[in-house]
Design a protein around this motif. Structure first.
Motif, PDB file in Angstrom:
ATOM      1  N   VAL A   1     -19.894 -22.917   3.653  1.00 53.51           N
ATOM      2  CA  VAL A   1     -20.286 -24.214   3.593  1.00 53.51           C
ATOM      3  C   VAL A   1     -21.931 -23.707   4.261  1.00 53.51           C
ATOM      4  O   VAL A   1     -21.450 -22.601   5.594  1.00 53.51           O
ATOM      5  N   CYS A   2     -22.564 -22.886   3.929  1.00 53.36           N
ATOM      6  CA  CYS A   2     -23.737 -22.381   4.001  1.00 53.36           C
ATOM      7  C   CYS A   2     -25.071 -22.697   4.952  1.00 53.36           C
ATOM      8  O   CYS A   2     -25.274 -23.300   6.174  1.00 53.36           O
TER       9      CYS A   2
ATOM     10  N   ILE B   1      -7.685 -28.058  -0.362  1.00 48.62           N
ATOM     11  CA  ILE B   1      -8.826 -27.208  -0.043  1.00 48.62           C
ATOM     12  C   ILE B   1      -8.717 -26.000   1.401  1.00 48.62           C
ATOM     13  O   ILE B   1      -8.677 -26.408   2.352  1.00 48.62           O
ATOM     14  N   ARG B   2      -9.943 -25.312   0.979  1.00 52.63           N
ATOM     15  CA  ARG B   2     -10.420 -24.258   1.848  1.00 52.63           C
ATOM     16  C   ARG B   2     -11.778 -24.523   1.495  1.00 52.63           C
ATOM     17  O   ARG B   2     -12.666 -24.262   1.403  1.00 52.63           O
ATOM     18  N   MET B   3     -12.324 -24.915   3.374  1.00 49.52           N
ATOM     19  CA  MET B   3     -13.479 -25.085   4.050  1.00 49.52           C
ATOM     20  C   MET B   3     -14.051 -23.755   5.027  1.00 49.52           C
ATOM     21  O   MET B   3     -13.403 -24.057   5.689  1.00 49.52           O
ATOM     22  N   GLN B   4     -15.229 -23.177   4.234  1.00 47.98           N
ATOM     23  CA  GLN B   4     -15.308 -22.072   5.351  1.00 47.98           C
ATOM     24  C   GLN B   4     -16.820 -21.971   5.713  1.00 47.98           C
ATOM     25  O   GLN B   4     -17.759 -22.125   5.045  1.00 47.98           O
ATOM     26  N   GLY B   5     -17.085 -21.671   6.733  1.00 42.78           N
ATOM     27  CA  GLY B   5     -18.235 -21.350   7.452  1.00 42.78           C
ATOM     28  C   GLY B   5     -18.491 -20.151   7.450  1.00 42.78           C
ATOM     29  O   GLY B   5     -17.272 -19.483   7.765  1.00 42.78           O
ATOM     30  N   PHE B   6     -19.955 -19.749   7.444  1.00 41.56           N
ATOM     31  CA  PHE B   6     -20.332 -18.286   7.753  1.00 41.56           C
ATOM     32  C   PHE B   6     -21.377 -17.875   7.856  1.00 41.56           C
ATOM     33  O   PHE B   6     -22.403 -19.080   7.687  1.00 41.56           O
TER      34      PHE B   6
END
Lengths: 351, 351
Positions: free
Chosen positions: B259-260, B285-290
């Motif tokens: 998650v850009c 699912i892996r959903m990841q902000g960074f």
């Protein structure tokens, strides 16, 4: 002891729309007589089901399958029995791996008896009766919900001592364990549940630091801000929808959300509006779905951890046991409405 | 060369509701005269801004801060200039670390000139002019967007050769790089963008395997099914909302969502209904902000990777450069409406 029976089964009538109702299932007694023995030389065994596990995913499998739900598990087949985790007793065996009198746990149809061919016995694990726990535990704390809580918390959430943890559906089969695991880790733990009785359990039985009845909170965001003035590091997600939305607002930077389930959303025609997904980016949140079988290689470590903590009275488990296969449909529907208190089990037969 | 100037700045009038408009910003010329020199013994330096970077997060910082957005970055202050990444030239220096004529990149206010105290010079990195690339690249491929694409794709998505990758806002500052990185990894890559010109770029300039104009797709789910008959392993999320909802339906088991950004959602009063969040659980699912600064320790590796690929013509970068600080507000608003083609840069002054 009987030597013949007419097997009883719980059959799915048709794929379900909306939340499953009792009438979506029917109890059917076979017209054929079943002999309670196995053919010598067949390699088969005959099991009698003692306990069946009621779990929220069963409701999903009662619906017409979609590519999404099929990724989880194959849907049930209308006209056939539903299935799930259970504990059974071997009452006759020609299988060298299992003896009459053995107790086993594994995937079973919702029925009383079943002849298991040699090729099908791999889905059962023998229970060590020297381990001093109730047999029902193999549907819960020592079974799928236990491993789910263990892997979903320790592996997916990477908890650290002192972190804040929120658990929804916190008195359920998985939630009550996540809360206790988090306390054992030295976390600050808050749970939500749907009745005063459940909230009391969280506070007085499972040792949560705080808890609230979500049905009495007009505003989840306020409830979470009250319980977590400095925010949430870890959310163990069991419910989804509006609760997830409020949690996202209250997550801290680098928070983790372990997505075990979203039970409030499975059977809705239009799901809740979740407005705060950009918080995943703002706060660098990791949100991760998982399935307990991902952690199968950790089973020995998991069992040792759980059993030693049970022995030292540092871990407890609350079950809600209903008697009789014919009461299974009501128990399942009750679970989907949150009427169970603790892990919902159906007792099919005396041991 | 001038020795005195009246500095020009881009000022935020007030916190914005809805999508920022040009009138939310104003160009102000200082009434005071600024001398283009620094006091001997002050340790300060004077920088002249050459290029400013237009990025979607700037729109977020123009809104009244919330705890969520404050976790990302501090909001701008009404009445003061907005700020962002930029490339500047040192035109006078009493700072031993920087000499007159040096080029630097870092965080700068949207203005023409600034005296940087010794204590403030840490936010600038000197540019090695022996590296044969345009200076603008330090606002893009060699700057924040580059590191964002690199870390967000290689670290967050854990790509493997042969996997399928979907990138939204795929011709933008970050998306065009993610697509090219994914091709370098041996992935199958599809991008979405908002015009025929952008889709042509994806296909013919950046080497995407397929692309579509989302404005011409009445049904994102169908578009994704057409491009990914076997589903999506990796989604590089730049837009959020309806596109995310369709992507969730088309993700494969064990998929990853980096998650850009969620640019379609930041300025809406009511955000899109995302119905398919349970797919995160169904499909693990892996959903990841960074944030790109999480990857600061990888900068040397990143720069080597990018520069060597530029040198070998395996990586290209499209920029959209507008001339003049006074055209900055229009460029920023244009970006928020997708009117830019490639990385949006504002050229404040000739080098």
């Amino acid at each position: 002891m009987e030597t013949t029976v007419k097997n009883k089964q719980v059959i799915l009538r048709n794929y379900v729309e909306g939340t499953p109702k009792e009438s979506d299932l029917m109890i059917v007694t076979a017209s054929d007589i079943m002999e309670l023995k196995v053919k010598p030389g067949s390699g088969a065994m005959l099991v009698k089901n003692l306990y069946l596990s009621c779990d929220p995913y069963i409701g999903i499998l009662m619906r017409e399958p979609t590519p999404s739900t099929s990724a989880l598990l194959d849907a049930f087949v209308p006209g056939k029995p539903i299935y799930g985790f259970g504990v059974s007793k071997v009452i006759a065996s020609d299988n060298p791996g299992f003896a009459e009198g053995d107790f086993v746990h594994g995937i079973v149809d919702w029925e009383e008896y079943r002849i298991i061919k040699a090729t099908g016995s791999g889905r059962f694990t023998k229970i060590d009766i020297n381990i001093d726990v109730p047999l029902t535990y193999y549907t819960g704390i020592l079974g799928m919900p236990g491993l789910t809580a263990y892997g979903g918390f320790f592996e997916i959430c990477s908890p650290k001592k002192g972190e804040t943890v929120f658990v929804s559906a916190a008195s359920g089969a998985v939630g009550q364990l996540v809360g206790q695991f988090a306390k054992l880790m030295g976390c600050y733990v808050v749970g939500s549940a749907g009745s005063k009785q459940k909230v009391d359990l969280l506070l007085n039985k499972f040792g949560f630091d705080d808890a609230f009845n979500y049905k009495e909170e007009p505003d989840f965001d306020s409830a979470l801000k009250r319980c977590f003035p400095k925010g949430i590091d870890i959310y163990f997600e069991n419910v989804g929808g509006k609760m997830l939305d409020a949690v996202l607002l209250n997550m801290r930077t680098s928070g983790r959300i372990s997505v075990c389930g979203m039970i409030s959303q499975y059977h809705l025609e239009t799901r809740d509006l979740v407005q705060n997904l950009p918080d995943i980016m703002f706060k660098r949140i990791r949100m991760q779905g998982f399935a307990c079988y991902e952690f199968n290689d950790q089973k020995p470590k998991f069992l040792e951890f759980v059993l030693s903590n049970i022995k030292e009275d540092k871990l407890t488990y609350v079950e809600d046991i209903v008697e009789g296969l014919e009461n299974g449909p009501a128990a399942l529907v009750g679970l989907l409405h949150g009427r169970n208190v603790g892990k919902q089990v159906i007792k099919v037969s005396r041991e």
